[in-house]
Design an enzyme around this catalytic site. Sequence first.
Site, short mmCIF file in Angstrom:
data_model
loop_
_atom_site.label_atom_id
_atom_site.label_comp_id
_atom_site.label_asym_id
_atom_site.label_seq_id
_atom_site.Cartn_x
_atom_site.Cartn_y
_atom_site.Cartn_z
N TYR A 1 -2.82 -40.06 -51.91
CA TYR A 1 -1.85 -40.98 -51.32
C TYR A 1 -0.97 -40.26 -50.30
O TYR A 1 -0.73 -39.08 -50.42
CB TYR A 1 -0.96 -41.57 -52.40
CG TYR A 1 -1.59 -42.61 -53.28
CD1 TYR A 1 -2.88 -43.09 -53.06
CD2 TYR A 1 -0.91 -43.13 -54.38
CE1 TYR A 1 -3.45 -44.04 -53.88
CE2 TYR A 1 -1.47 -44.08 -55.21
CZ TYR A 1 -2.74 -44.53 -54.96
OH TYR A 1 -3.30 -45.47 -55.78
N SER B 1 -3.14 -53.82 -57.60
CA SER B 1 -3.29 -54.88 -56.57
C SER B 1 -3.13 -56.28 -57.16
O SER B 1 -3.95 -57.17 -56.89
CB SER B 1 -4.64 -54.76 -55.86
OG SER B 1 -4.65 -53.64 -54.99
N LEU C 1 -1.20 -58.52 -56.31
CA LEU C 1 -0.96 -59.48 -55.22
C LEU C 1 -2.08 -59.48 -54.20
O LEU C 1 -1.93 -60.03 -53.10
CB LEU C 1 0.38 -59.21 -54.54
CG LEU C 1 1.63 -59.61 -55.32
CD1 LEU C 1 2.89 -59.19 -54.58
CD2 LEU C 1 1.65 -61.11 -55.59
N GLY C 2 -3.20 -58.85 -54.56
CA GLY C 2 -4.35 -58.87 -53.65
C GLY C 2 -4.02 -58.39 -52.25
O GLY C 2 -4.25 -59.09 -51.26
N PHE C 3 -3.47 -57.15 -52.18
CA PHE C 3 -3.15 -56.55 -50.88
C PHE C 3 -2.08 -57.34 -50.14
O PHE C 3 -1.99 -57.29 -48.91
CB PHE C 3 -4.42 -56.45 -50.03
CG PHE C 3 -4.61 -55.11 -49.37
CD1 PHE C 3 -4.81 -53.98 -50.13
CD2 PHE C 3 -4.60 -55.00 -48.00
CE1 PHE C 3 -4.98 -52.75 -49.53
CE2 PHE C 3 -4.77 -53.76 -47.39
CZ PHE C 3 -4.95 -52.64 -48.14
N GLY C 4 -1.28 -58.08 -50.88
CA GLY C 4 -0.22 -58.88 -50.26
C GLY C 4 -0.65 -60.27 -49.86
O GLY C 4 0.20 -61.11 -49.52
N LEU D 1 -1.72 -62.71 -51.68
CA LEU D 1 -1.25 -63.74 -52.60
C LEU D 1 0.25 -64.00 -52.49
O LEU D 1 0.76 -64.92 -53.12
CB LEU D 1 -1.61 -63.36 -54.04
CG LEU D 1 -3.11 -63.50 -54.38
CD1 LEU D 1 -3.44 -62.78 -55.67
CD2 LEU D 1 -3.49 -64.98 -54.48
N GLY E 1 1.39 -65.07 -49.83
CA GLY E 1 1.41 -66.21 -48.92
C GLY E 1 1.92 -65.89 -47.54
O GLY E 1 1.91 -66.76 -46.65
N LYS E 2 2.33 -64.62 -47.29
CA LYS E 2 2.96 -64.33 -46.00
C LYS E 2 2.00 -64.46 -44.83
O LYS E 2 2.40 -64.83 -43.72
CB LYS E 2 3.61 -62.95 -46.01
CG LYS E 2 2.66 -61.78 -46.18
CD LYS E 2 3.44 -60.47 -46.20
CE LYS E 2 2.54 -59.26 -46.36
NZ LYS E 2 3.34 -57.99 -46.40
#
Length: 345
Positions: free
Chosen positions: A53, A233, A235-238, A240, A242-243
Amino acid sequence: MKRAVLGNSDLSVTAIGLGTMTFGEQNSEAEAHSQLDYARDAGIDFFDTAEMYPVPARAETTGLTERYVGSWLKRQARDRIVVATKVTGPGRTLDWIREGRLDFDRANLARALEGSLRRLQTDYVDLYQLHWPDRNVPVFGGVHFDPSRERETVPLQETLAALGDFIRAGKVRHWGLSNETPWGVMTVLRLADALGVPRPVSVQNAYSLLNRSWEGGLSEIGYRENLSLLAYSPLGFGLLSGKYLRDPQAAGRVTQFPGFAARYGKPNTAAAVAAYAELARRHGLSPVALALGFVYARWCVASTLIGATSLAQLRENLDAARVALTEEVLAEVERIHLRYPNPAP
């Protein structure tokens, strides 16, 4: 905050852990420390990082995440913090890490562990994880096993023996797997028992409304073999959140690093995200509350690893722990899942 004991160990962690892979790329050291402080003050004591990372991995930044965590960790009561890190494996183009010697043999594992301990400024890690298997296996969006990609790999017996020695030396308390398959998990468990090596206590795999593949063979293994899922993950890479529905060019890894989110660009992913966002809207929930509320409450999840690039995102992620999804909402989640099963495995 709720807690969970990992596997058959005595290692207790908070039901929410903080992932750190943005530290050193999207977040400065000061921002990283602010997130770590905020999470700690909210009751989180479980922090996950990795040798490679931040991501996307680059020669210029690799190792910065552990360094940022380490400069924070040295100011903490070490025995009150659970630190997890991961050793980089072979099969990917990461030649700048240990000069590309990434096989899971004893010498490489020892070198990787010493490097992580140095950057983390600690004498031991609580959970040391194999970031992905040494062998040929589909990972990070791969779906199909391809025998033509077979290559010579380090025998699992050598890898497990080395991990057992790290534990006996006091440099590692417990160890775990990551991005593993049912065959891999069961083979490791069998070999650990045969060798007299402590079993892994956890598997860190992706798990979200977009990827519930754990619920197949791995969930039964986790239940019957007492092996804990650390869900990453959520939020599924963001997606989910919704942005990207609101603004396809919204700031985030999807737009900042083109091509990096290929795992989430598969057919049906966008439709599934839209369906879950609409479900959340109809029930007065934010997309984040729906997505994280679902993962937080799953029986098969021991701890959910959340990540953020701002304190506002981190606060929203933690607030979702107070959301209890109704049976009606959960039934609708299942209907969407049947229509779009695991679009981003």
